[in-house]
Every structure is written in C-alpha cells, then in structure tokens.
Scaffold this active site. Structure first.
Site, PDB file in Angstrom:
ATOM      1  N   ILE A 176      -8.775 -71.761  15.403  1.00 14.77           N
ATOM      2  CA  ILE A 176      -9.118 -71.421  16.786  1.00 14.77           C
ATOM      3  C   ILE A 176      -9.371 -69.920  16.887  1.00 14.77           C
ATOM      4  CG2 ILE A 176      -6.682 -71.179  17.463  1.00 14.77           C
ATOM      5  CD1 ILE A 176      -7.555 -72.369  20.228  1.00 14.77           C
TER       6      ILE A 176
ATOM      7  N   THR B  81      -8.831 -64.286  20.059  1.00 13.65           N
ATOM      8  CA  THR B  81      -8.686 -62.832  20.126  1.00 13.65           C
ATOM      9  C   THR B  81      -9.973 -62.111  19.740  1.00 13.65           C
ATOM     10  OG1 THR B  81      -6.361 -63.077  19.549  1.00 13.65           O
ATOM     11  CG2 THR B  81      -7.310 -60.881  19.334  1.00 13.65           C
TER      12      THR B  81
ATOM     13  N   SER C 271      -4.029 -59.375  23.672  1.00 12.98           N
ATOM     14  CA  SER C 271      -3.397 -60.442  24.444  1.00 12.98           C
ATOM     15  C   SER C 271      -4.098 -60.709  25.772  1.00 12.98           C
ATOM     16  CB  SER C 271      -1.919 -60.083  24.719  1.00 12.98           C
ATOM     17  OG  SER C 271      -1.187 -60.000  23.518  1.00 12.98           O
TER      18      SER C 271
ATOM     19  N   THR D   7      -6.706 -66.865  12.073  1.00  8.75           N
ATOM     20  CA  THR D   7      -6.004 -67.504  10.961  1.00  8.75           C
ATOM     21  C   THR D   7      -6.718 -68.780  10.545  1.00  8.75           C
ATOM     22  OG1 THR D   7      -3.877 -66.634  11.708  1.00  8.75           O
ATOM     23  CG2 THR D   7      -3.820 -68.555  10.256  1.00  8.75           C
TER      24      THR D   7
ATOM     25  N   GLN E 113       4.138 -75.206  22.946  1.00  3.13           N
ATOM     26  CA  GLN E 113       4.287 -75.683  21.570  1.00  3.13           C
ATOM     27  C   GLN E 113       3.954 -74.591  20.567  1.00  3.13           C
ATOM     28  OE1 GLN E 113       3.265 -79.726  20.282  1.00  3.13           O
ATOM     29  NE2 GLN E 113       1.904 -78.829  18.769  1.00  3.13           N
ATOM     30  N   GLU E 114       2.929 -73.792  20.849  1.00  2.00           N
ATOM     31  CA  GLU E 114       2.575 -72.713  19.931  1.00  2.00           C
ATOM     32  C   GLU E 114       3.749 -71.752  19.760  1.00  2.00           C
ATOM     33  OE1 GLU E 114      -0.565 -68.949  19.578  1.00  2.00           O
ATOM     34  OE2 GLU E 114      -0.904 -70.527  21.069  1.00  2.00           O
TER      35      GLU E 114
ATOM     36  N   ARG F 235      25.641 -60.329  -7.963  1.00  2.00           N
ATOM     37  CA  ARG F 235      25.421 -58.901  -8.188  1.00  2.00           C
ATOM     38  C   ARG F 235      26.753 -58.155  -8.245  1.00  2.00           C
ATOM     39  NH1 ARG F 235      22.673 -54.496 -10.062  1.00  2.00           N
ATOM     40  NH2 ARG F 235      22.432 -52.857  -8.496  1.00  2.00           N
TER      41      ARG F 235
ATOM     42  N   LEU G  83      21.151 -55.353   1.718  1.00  2.00           N
ATOM     43  CA  LEU G  83      22.170 -55.729   0.735  1.00  2.00           C
ATOM     44  C   LEU G  83      21.600 -55.870  -0.671  1.00  2.00           C
ATOM     45  CD1 LEU G  83      24.268 -58.272   2.819  1.00  2.00           C
ATOM     46  CD2 LEU G  83      24.917 -55.951   2.148  1.00  2.00           C
TER      47      LEU G  83
END
Length: 383
Positions: free
Chosen positions: A124, A127, A133, A159, A245-246, A272, A341
């Site tokens: 889709i 943009t 937005s 995408t 849903q998105e 570690r 970490l």
C-alpha cells in the site's frame, strides 16, 4: 502469568509456523538482509502452507478464519526467531482487510485467490515525500479519462515495493477542498507491471534490512476504473477503518521483540563471565532484567486484551493508539537495557540483540508516530 488468548488450534498453528521459520527462513535470513528483500518464491511457500489465506474466504482459496489471532501468532513467532518480515505483515495485516471489506465480488475473484497463494503480493502506498503523517496533504493525482484513471505522483517509505504485484495507491481524484482536505481521496489498485509505474530506488535503512522499502513514481499510469477500491472520494474514511488492526499489529510485533530481547539477554548473562563470575550473578543484572520482565508482563496483558477486543469488534482507535504507544515505547526501553548488558558485543551485528535494537527504532514512527498516538489519546480526554 498464563496467557489465555489462544486456543489449541492457535497453538498447533504456532508449532507449524515455528518449524517453517526455523527450516526455511532462519538459515537464509542473513542473505535476504544483504539482498534487501526475501526472494519472490518465499511468498509462494508461505501460500502453500495456507498462511497467506488464513483470513481469505474459502471460495477464494483461503481458510475463512474471522479471527486476527493467527496473524498475531505469525508475528510473534517471527520475532521469537529474531526475524523481520515486514513486507509479509503488510500483505496480510494491512492490505488484505481493505480488499476483504471494500472490493466488489468481481474484484475479489480477480485478486483474492492470488493473494492466498502468493501469486499476487500486495503493498500500500500512502506516504509522500512532503506529507509524512499528514495524509490529507496527499498530492498524487488520478484524473478520470474514460474508463481509466491517469495516475501521477510519487510515494516514499513503501514497504514491500520490490516484490509487490498489486499496489493500493491513495491519490487525489478531486481538487483540494480548503474546508475539508480529507475529501477527494480515492484508493486505486495498481498493477506494478503497468507502463509508467516505477521504483525510484530501494531505501537504505538503519534496521529492517530484509524489508524492501522503496520510493515509487507514477508517470501517466493508466489504471482501469474497474480497479477503484470502494467509492471515489472515500479513501480517508476507508483508511481509518483498518488503523486499529494496523496499530495492533505493530504492538504485537513490538511486544514479541521485547520478549525475544529478554530471552536472548537472559541466556547471554548466564554464560558470560565478568570479573571471575557469571554476569547473571550481579545485582545490577538481576534488577535490570527483573524490571524488563515486569514491564513485558504488563505489555503482554495489554496486547492480549486488545486481541480479544479486536476479534469482538470492540477495539477502538483510541485503545489501539494506547496499545501501540505503550508497547513500542516498552520495546525501545527493554531492548536498550538488554543491549547494555551485552557490553561491546551488543554493538556487534553478529549478535541478534544488535538487530533487535536497530529494528526497534522505527516502530515508534511508522503506523503513526508516538506523538500522533498521544494526540489521539489526549483528544479522547477532552484535551
């Protein structure tokens, strides 16, 4: 806490998906990242398993499941394996609902069987370079000319643009109304093989390396009027229909990524040794991971409640915004703490935590930024 959102059927589906990913995707994923997209045949493999058509009606080659939870399982298992398959999620979670709700019977017959088998991959295009937005600011135009629309303009951050066969394009079919900029937008289903349709370039990104994200252009692309999705001028209303849903889909992925980061880090700190003893034995390590585990538990309960509400048709746009905001911000905090970490190794791409860190940043941007989510939520408070 025990999760109660899934049934035995969902669990069986989870095991099937997990086995497929471990066998067919994990060994090849590094190559896909280098290529910038999965190979085209990947979608046919997913289609053969029945995954793509899980929500497509049986008469069009799917399973006819009404629940979104199978897609949620797929997303969770993808992130459990520390993979990024955003183009697949766009096809199933974002585009398919538009086709199921707004396509005519004739359009469904043309498109849904291929969408279920993987022969027709969708994406889709909303943009634009200057809008972000602000979808009401879309300037791409589609002018009616007989039984076709002539489409001109450009899109970015799309995408799935490399492998897509069908592109849902939001374009302006009427002049801008200063009093209602949202009016006059329509959705056209464009065949990517059409003359004048082109991919300008595949964008290089911080993360999501195997997710093909492109810039598109349309130069006098002729789109059959029969490819108009729904009614002319109603696109803005239609886009609002699937936003819950998105955003839930993004939240599910963010939550699953946080779980993956915690699991990866817990294993690492046990193995570690630092200053002659396991990193896991140090109070700082214990406290940080305890904080992460507690936040993740809260996020999981929020996601699971949203999954139930969505299946019941009760997940509002405001609630979806809350879930996305909470879980994407949670993901950012957890992955950042976990990477710390790992020390210097966390910055090395050979460690999966580095991929999780890079991939996490965009979830607070796409599907509506965190600031947009806060705006939606604050309006619901009367602010």
């Amino acid at each position: 806490m025990k999760r109660k959102v899934f049934t035995d059927e969902h669990d069986a589906f989870r095991q099937m998906v997990r086995g497929f990913l471990e066998k067919n995707v994990v060994p090849n994923f590094e190559k896909w990242e280098e290529q910038g997209a999965p190979p085209r045949e990947f979608y046919n493999e997913v289609g053969e398993l029945g995954i793509l058509g899980i929500q497509i009606p049986q008469e069009y080659g799917g399973s006819g499941e009404q629940t979104y939870k199978y897609s949620a399982v797929l997303t969770e298992e993808t992130l459990r394996a520390k993979l990024g398959l955003g183009s697949l999620r766009v096809h199933m979670d974002i585009v398919l609902p538009y086709l199921l709700k707004y396509a005519t019977a004739e359009q469904k017959q043309r498109w849904l069987p291929g969408a279920a088998s993987g022969d027709l991959i969708t994406a889709i295009a909303m943009t634009e370079p200057g809008t972000g937005s602000d979808l009401a600011g879309i300037s791409s135009t589609a002018t009616r000319d007989g039984d076709t629309y002539v489409l001109n303009g450009s899109k970015t951050f799309i995408t799935g643009g490399v492998n897509a066969d069908l592109m849902l394009v939001v374009a302006r079919t009427a002049p801008v109304d200063p009093d209602n900029r949202r009016a006059g937008l329509s959705i056209l289903v464009v065949e990517t093989s059409s003359p004048g349709f082109g991919v300008v370039r595949t964008l290089s990104k911080l993360g999501m390396k195997a997710q093909d994200t492109v810039e598109l252009y349309f130069d006098n692309v002729r789109v059959p009027a029969a490819n108009l999705l729904g009614e002319e001028g109603r696109a803005f209303d239609y886009l609002g229909h699937n936003l819950a849903q998105e955003r839930l889909s993004i939240a599910v992925g963010s939550q699953a990524a946080a779980v993956a980061a915690l699991n990866e880090t817990t294993t690492y700190v046990k193995d570690r040794n630092v200053f002659g003893r396991p990193l896991s034995s140090m109070q700082n390590t214990k406290f940080i991971l305890a904080e992460c585990a507690t936040e993740i538990e809260a996020g999981q309960m929020l996601v699971d409640r949203a999954l139930d509400d969505h299946d019941q048709g009760e997940l509002s746009a405001v609630d979806a915004a809350k879930v996305k905001l909470f879980c994407t911000e949670l993901q950012g905090r957890v992955v950042d703490k976990c990477l710390q970490l790992f020390g210097g190794y966390g910055y090395m791409l050979e460690y999966p935590i580095a991929r999780l860190y890079a991939d996490a940043r965009v979830t607070r941007i796409y599907g509506g930024t965190s600031e947009i989510m806060k705006t939606i939520i604050s309006k619901s408070l009367g602010l």
